[in-house]
Design a protein around this motif. Sequence first.
Motif, PDB file in Angstrom:
ATOM      1  N   GLN A   1     -11.971   8.317   3.242  1.00 44.59           N
ATOM      2  CA  GLN A   1     -10.598   7.371   2.711  1.00 44.59           C
ATOM      3  C   GLN A   1      -9.573   8.075   3.111  1.00 44.59           C
ATOM      4  OE1 GLN A   1     -10.800   4.031   1.423  1.00 44.59           O
ATOM      5  NE2 GLN A   1      -8.758   3.924   1.473  1.00 44.59           N
ATOM      6  N   ALA A   2      -8.486   7.928   3.806  1.00 44.56           N
ATOM      7  CA  ALA A   2      -7.346   8.441   4.397  1.00 44.56           C
ATOM      8  C   ALA A   2      -6.082   7.796   3.800  1.00 44.56           C
ATOM      9  CB  ALA A   2      -7.200   8.760   5.991  1.00 44.56           C
ATOM     10  N   SER A   3      -4.818   8.485   4.167  1.00 41.17           N
ATOM     11  CA  SER A   3      -3.595   7.851   3.703  1.00 41.17           C
ATOM     12  C   SER A   3      -3.447   6.464   4.212  1.00 41.17           C
ATOM     13  CB  SER A   3      -2.642   8.968   3.863  1.00 41.17           C
ATOM     14  OG  SER A   3      -2.417   9.289   5.445  1.00 41.17           O
ATOM     15  N   PHE A   4      -3.916   6.606   5.713  1.00 44.18           N
ATOM     16  CA  PHE A   4      -3.595   5.254   6.498  1.00 44.18           C
ATOM     17  C   PHE A   4      -4.515   4.267   6.268  1.00 44.18           C
ATOM     18  CE2 PHE A   4      -6.295   8.018   9.148  1.00 44.18           C
ATOM     19  CZ  PHE A   4      -7.460   7.225   9.354  1.00 44.18           C
ATOM     20  N   GLY A   5      -5.881   4.509   5.727  1.00 40.40           N
ATOM     21  CA  GLY A   5      -6.712   3.532   5.634  1.00 40.40           C
ATOM     22  C   GLY A   5      -8.272   4.253   5.551  1.00 40.40           C
ATOM     23  N   ARG A   6      -9.090   3.629   6.380  1.00 40.67           N
ATOM     24  CA  ARG A   6     -10.477   4.178   6.324  1.00 40.67           C
ATOM     25  C   ARG A   6     -10.869   4.408   7.620  1.00 40.67           C
ATOM     26  NH1 ARG A   6     -10.887  -0.085   2.908  1.00 40.67           N
ATOM     27  NH2 ARG A   6     -11.946  -1.452   4.463  1.00 40.67           N
TER      28      ARG A   6
END
Length: 249
Positions: free
Chosen positions: A215-220
Amino acid sequence: MIPRITAACLLALGTTTAALAAPFELVVYSDDVAAPGEVEVETVASLAHTRAGSGLPRRVGQVLGEVNYGIANGWAVGLELPYTYTSGRHKVEGLAVELQYVAPHDEDAGWFWGVRADVGRTASVYEAEAEAHLDVNPIVGYRGGSYRVVLNPSLESPLKRGEGPVRFQPSAKVAVRASQQDEVGAEYYGDWGPLRHPLTGSRRDETLYAVWDRQASFGRLNLGVGQALRTSGGADRWVLKMGVQFELD
């Protein structure tokens, strides 16, 4: 302690086995759904190494691009655009429209369910011609404190009468949380043939993937490497895949 349902899924993943072809949709659908007014853009890319003598290029690349829009709580609509890149073939392979529903549930623990369906016309390096089809992907899952289990007992049906039977194409995922942002686990993708007369175990198309989700800041982000579980009848020996999802408000 992992409950019996998790142990059963792990046993199934470890004992099933063969892969004719990596599908475009190398995704086990879970309880993720775009919020009302939210746009999600997702790309799933795969690179398959085929078996000698299969009659296919030794490397087959596929990309599925998706755009989804949340229309209400638990509801989203979208478009799918498949693309093939390989020796002598670089083209868009069709278009499909999709609809997804996920029922209200506790997002931290317990059972969840939903359904995702798409209708369209797509082709593939692995198929003789493009087919108009309806795919129905039920979603049944359970989330524990540090793990989740998801099953998609999916069905694919040709829209034109006489083009073929309804096929049973199950997929499943078992994932364990490794950190606040990361999960590791396994994904299974199978084609068991006609729903009314499933293929025997040795003739099924089945692939098992080791996967990592972040799970990243931009999405997955989803990365995986898959291995055909049997050596008889399959076109692919192994498959690499990568999925990236962007969440746009």
